[in-house]
Design an enzyme around this catalytic site. Structure first.
Site, PDB file in Angstrom:
ATOM      1  N   GLU A 419       8.727  -3.857  20.919  1.00 44.01           N
ATOM      2  CA  GLU A 419       9.321  -3.209  19.749  1.00 44.01           C
ATOM      3  C   GLU A 419      10.830  -3.052  19.889  1.00 44.01           C
ATOM      4  OE1 GLU A 419       7.769  -3.014  17.080  1.00 44.01           O
ATOM      5  OE2 GLU A 419       5.799  -3.428  17.948  1.00 44.01           O
ATOM      6  N   HIS A 422      12.520  -6.241  18.929  1.00 40.72           N
ATOM      7  CA  HIS A 422      12.748  -6.366  17.484  1.00 40.72           C
ATOM      8  C   HIS A 422      13.964  -5.558  17.057  1.00 40.72           C
ATOM      9  CE1 HIS A 422       9.141  -8.487  16.340  1.00 40.72           C
ATOM     10  NE2 HIS A 422       8.318  -7.551  16.780  1.00 40.72           N
TER      11      HIS A 422
HETATM   12 ZN    ZN Z   1       6.265  -7.595  16.838  1.00 33.75          ZN
END
Ligand code: ZN
Ligand code: ADP
Length: 604
Positions: A419, A422
């Site tokens: 995460e 990202h």
């Molecule tokens: Zn992802």
């Protein structure tokens, strides 16, 4: 009506039909005379078996003597031209009546009785269903289950862990309290508010609390109440609901499970006509009322993506409020609220419980407190202690494990890095949507964690580089895993799918590949937000072109992958640091991430 009940009634129709058939086979002949050939009739006459006959121009009806046929059974025979008939009959002293017997009664009997029986069954069936749930028999009388509370006792103090949502709803409360003031100051009046989030996060509670805070009546119903068997019934119910609500204005109408009636129209093999009408009625009502009358529509769904886009348009449910799973602090607050109603041992540290329960929603936590109280009772204790609470957690996790994945520590760490990957990409690539928050609280079955990005503005056009940036952000998760663990996992499946879709559109729809030129290869463009799964017609291009398209898609993805890898390699230390923080807090905001970047960036 649920499928089970429908099955049940079909059973009854089936039995009624059977009864009708059996009746025709076994009972009707009892009333009806048997037909016998004329020759047999003559033989019977000659043998003296016939008691009486009545002769009409075409038919002879007769009755056998009691001792020759069971109970003097009646018979019919076709009248044949026979000059000796009367003489033969007289010879045997057969009574000749010659009156034309009316067959009306008999015919009526043989038809009316079964029909009456059938109708009886039908009525019985209707009555049963009517009792069951007010459906069937109350057509047009509008019997959707609408609950109305004039005075709502729930307030914002009873809802925790959803501070952002509360903030957004503050405005609605202001408006309901003093509509005049609100409009005078030029506030844009909200009309429809959609609460989006997993079930049990407190959407219903929140809507109710808004009514409580504003001191207005609260109408609540569920979308599934409007989906009925008969076309038009649901629509009538919607009309009724709005009529009722307008009389009580200012007030709130809350529709739970909006997706049950608001599913995208025309999707799937059965475009449900009734639902469509109901949905249309809802749209008409929403467009028709002036928000100044003070009716505010709130609805909840956990599947916003399947809603009909028409529902989300401006002037309808155009406000979306995210009601998410609570983070650790939120869970603690919720636990405190529910612990108010039980006797808690003096030094019980609810913090411990909050830390143990990532992924729990408000409803789970309420349940947890309840379980713990029951356990204490079973143990003959006067107060609920930590041990009961801990055991309750285990029980609920065991129950949840089937529904939600509970991650082991290693998996959690991986998800955290994914995460952050990202998020870091979203921050380092110019023009990407801002990062709202990053979370490793599992959401539903599909997402183990998520990075919430909100567009800074509505976009109608996207440039080629913007699309490439989007792909880069999507690849950030997988690349982060690769950078940290030197090995990728299955966790990026959804990201890869989305990235591929974008690349495919770039090549096939938007003509953004230099190699293939400004040509659209995709004839059946789909509606913007509906992934309706319409059958794809094979493109009208050669196999060679098809191969080139694939190559181009791969090239776009590969290029972005390389780009992301370079970027993330350079930020490795930030990636590790941010992931550690995320692991500890479960959720961090975009601002917090920026702070971490600023700190770590200067340190190294
Ligand atoms: Zn992802
Ligand atoms: P949803 O409508 O999102 O499915 P509900 O509002 O029906 O969830 O929540 C069910 C119950 O769970 C509530 O009545 C309340 O007792 C508890 N609950 C859920 N979320 C919260 C919350 N954020 N704060 C306090 N209690 C909550």
């Amino acid at each position: 009506m649920n499928p089970k009940q429908k099955q049940f009634s079909i059973w009854y129709i089936f039995i009624a039909l059977w009864a009708l058939m059996l009746f025709q086979i076994f009972v009707t002949p009892f009333f009806n005379p048997t037909e016998i050939p004329y020759s047999e009739f003559k033989a019977a006459v000659a043998a003296g078996k016939v008691e009486e006959v009545s002769v009409s121009p075409a038919v002879i009806h007769g009755r056998m003597k009691a001792d020759h046929a069971k109970e003097g059974r009646a018979f019919d025979t076709i009248r044949v031209e026979d000059p000796n008939l009367v003489r033969d009959l007289e010879a045997q002293h057969v009574k000749i009546t010659g009156v034309i017997e009316s067959t009306l009664v008999r015919d009526v009997l043989s038809w009316v009785v079964p029909i009456a029986l059938f109708a009886g069954f039908w009525l019985f069936l209707l009555r049963r269903m009517g009792q069951g749930q007010g459906g069937f028999m109350t057509v047009g009388r509008s019997k959707a289950k609408v609950y109305m509370e004039k005075e709502v006792k729930v307030s914002f103090a009873d809802v925790a862990g959803v501070d952002e949502a509360k903030q957004e709803l503050q405005e609605v409360i202001e408006f309901l309290k003093t509509p005049e003031k609100f409009t005078r100051l030029g506030g844009k009046i909200p009309k429809g508010i959609l609460l989006v989030g997993p079930s049990g996060t407190g959407k219903t509670l929140l809507a109710k609390a808004v009514a409580g805070e504003a001191g207005v009546p609260f109408f609540s119903t569920s979308g599934s109440e409007f989906v009925e068997m008969f076309v038009g019934v649901g629509a009538a119910r919607v009309r009724d609901l709005f009529l009722q609500a307008k009389e009580m204005a200012p007030c709130i109408i809350f529709i739970d499970e909006l997706d049950a009636l608001g599913k995208a129209r025309g999707v799937g093999p059965m475009a449900h006509e009734e639902r469509e009408q109901t949905l249309n009625q809802l749209l008409v009502e929403m467009d028709g009322f002036d928000p100044r009358v003070g009716v505010i529509l709130m609805a909840a769904t956990n599947r916003p993506e399947i809603l009909d886009p028409a529902l989300l348009r401006a002037g309808r449910f155009d406000r979306h409020v995210l009601v998410d799973r609570p983070d650790k602090i939120g869970r603690l607050e919720i636990l405190k609220i529910h612990a108010r109603s039980i006797p808690l041992a003096a030094e019980t540290d609810l913090d411990v419980i909050a830390a143990m329960t990532p992924g729990f929603v408000g409803a789970d936590l309420a349940n947890l407190i309840n379980e713990a109280a029951l356990l204490a009772v079973r143990r003959n204790k006067d107060v609920v202690g930590l041990s009961e609470l801990q055991e309750a957690v285990e029980r609920i996790i065991a129950g949840l494990e089937k529904k939600n994945r509970v991650l082991n520590p290693a998996e959690k760490e991986r998800v955290a890095h994914h995460e952050v990957g990202h998020a870091l990409m979203a921050l380092s690539i110019p023009g990407a949507d801002t990062v709202q928050k990053i979370s490793i609280i599992p959401r539903g079955i599909a997402a183990l964690g998520y990075t919430l990005q909100l567009p800074t503005e509505d976009r109608f056009l996207m440039t080629k580089s913007e699309l490439e940036n989007k792909i880069a952000v999507l690849l950030g998760g997988r690349v982060a895993e690769e950078v940290i663990y030197r090995e990728v996992s299955t966790g990026a499946q959804d990201d890869l799918m989305k990235a591929t879709d974008i690349a495919k559109s770039m090549v096939k729809v938007y003509g953004m590949s230099d190699k293939l030129g400004q040509i659209s290869f995709d004839r059946d463009r789909q509606p913007l937000f509906l992934q309706t799964g319409l059958p794809q017609t094979p493109g009208d291009y050669s196999e060679e072109t098809s191969r080139e398209i694939d190559c181009e898609i791969r090239r776009i993805i590969d290029e972005q992958y390389a780009r992301v890898r370079t970027l993330l390699h350079a930020q490795q230390h930030i990636l590790r640091e941010a992931a550690t923080v995320l692991l500890g807090k479960e959720t961090i905001t975009g601002e917090e991430l920026k702070a971490i970047i600023a700190q770590t960036g200067t340190r190294s």
